[in-house]
Design an enzyme around this catalytic site. Structure first.
Site, short mmCIF file in Angstrom:
data_model
loop_
_atom_site.label_atom_id
_atom_site.label_comp_id
_atom_site.label_asym_id
_atom_site.label_seq_id
_atom_site.Cartn_x
_atom_site.Cartn_y
_atom_site.Cartn_z
N ASP A 111 35.43 41.27 45.79
CA ASP A 111 35.68 41.23 44.35
C ASP A 111 37.08 40.71 44.06
O ASP A 111 37.27 39.84 43.22
CB ASP A 111 35.46 42.61 43.70
CG ASP A 111 36.23 43.73 44.40
OD1 ASP A 111 36.92 43.49 45.42
OD2 ASP A 111 36.14 44.89 43.93
N ASP A 114 44.02 41.82 46.41
CA ASP A 114 45.18 42.36 45.69
C ASP A 114 46.37 42.33 46.65
O ASP A 114 47.02 41.30 46.80
CB ASP A 114 44.81 43.77 45.21
CG ASP A 114 45.85 44.41 44.32
OD1 ASP A 114 46.64 43.69 43.71
OD2 ASP A 114 45.86 45.65 44.23
P1 5GP Z 1 43.84 45.26 48.52
O1 5GP Z 1 43.61 45.87 49.87
O2 5GP Z 1 43.77 43.75 48.55
O3 5GP Z 1 45.13 45.74 47.90
O4 5GP Z 1 42.75 45.81 47.54
C1 5GP Z 1 41.42 45.50 47.68
C2 5GP Z 1 40.53 46.44 46.89
O5 5GP Z 1 41.25 47.25 45.94
C3 5GP Z 1 39.56 45.64 46.10
O6 5GP Z 1 38.42 45.31 46.86
C4 5GP Z 1 39.27 46.55 44.92
O7 5GP Z 1 38.23 47.45 45.26
C5 5GP Z 1 40.56 47.33 44.71
N1 5GP Z 1 41.37 46.70 43.64
C6 5GP Z 1 42.46 45.92 43.77
N2 5GP Z 1 42.93 45.52 42.57
C7 5GP Z 1 42.09 46.04 41.65
C8 5GP Z 1 42.04 45.96 40.21
O8 5GP Z 1 42.83 45.32 39.51
N3 5GP Z 1 41.02 46.65 39.62
C9 5GP Z 1 40.10 47.37 40.33
N4 5GP Z 1 39.14 47.99 39.63
N5 5GP Z 1 40.13 47.47 41.68
C10 5GP Z 1 41.11 46.79 42.33
#
Ligand code: 5GP
Length: 187
Positions: A111, A114
């Site tokens: 999705d 981040d």
């Molecule tokens: P990362 O490991 O890249 O920081 O985060 C990945 C996961 O964090 C994504 O697959 C998602 O589930 C959640 N996430 C990151 N940013 C957002 C956001 O802005 N909104 C939501 N609802 N989930 C996020």
């Protein structure tokens, strides 16, 4: 196309960032690109589209219908934020793929990238299973928050540093069914 119902909760908790129409158009473009790229490969080895639960399911369902090839679907569960909006940096597999991916072409569908921790861990893990190839497709990328450099082979939209919701993304497990991408306005 049948219109989605209007979200008319008062007060509306979200501002629209990316409309359902814009998502649909970009998803069709990504599907066409994937079709063109994988057309020469299909037949010799399976192409497996791996959805990362639960956030990718709405995007994945729309994306695969724009891939005009007989792909295989599988899913993997990864723990990331829990019910908080702050990344822990600690990642683990909570539900594994149903079949080995050795010798198969794998497209991971996320999705959002981040900080990049989740996808970096996942790609590293899947690479050890010796797939024929491994690529990443993500609907969203938030480069301002990036802590790990992850190449995104197929990207929907680059967004600014907002906490987004809808089209698979949740707030405390809710609102994944919002047909557009919204963001929570800070008071
Ligand atoms: P990362 O490991 O890249 O920081 O985060 C990945 C996961 O964090 C994504 O697959 C998602 O589930 C959640 N996430 C990151 N940013 C957002 C956001 O802005 N909104 C939501 N609802 N989930 C996020």
């Amino acid at each position: 196309m049948t219109a989605f119902p209007h979200w008319n909760r008062t007060p509306d908790p979200f501002r629209e960032l990316i409309s359902a129409d814009a998502i649909a158009q970009r998803t069709a473009e990504l599907g066409a690109k994937i079709t063109a790229d994988y057309q020469p490969l299909i037949g010799a080895a399976d192409v497996v589209v791996v959805g990362v639960l639960k956030g990718s399911v709405v995007f994945l369902a729309d994306l695969v219908r724009h891939i005009a090839l007989p792909v295989v679907l599988d899913f993997i569960g990864i723990s990331s934020y829990g019910d908080s909006t702050v990344s822990s940096g600690v990642v683990q597999i909570t539900q594994d793929l149903s079949r080995p991916v050795e010798g198969r072409h794998v497209i991971v569908v996320e999705d959002i990238v981040d900080t990049g921790h989740t996808v970096a861990y996942l790609l590293q893990n899947l690479a050890t299973r010796r797939p024929a190839s491994l690529r990443l497709c993500s609907l969203l990328h938030k480069p301002a928050r990036s802590e790990r450099q992850v190449p995104i082979d197929y990207l929907g939209f680059t967004i600014e540093n907002l906490f987004v919701v809808g089209y698979g993304l949740d707030v405390s497990q809710k609102y994944r069914n919002l047909p557009f991408i919204g963001y929570v306005e800070q008071p």
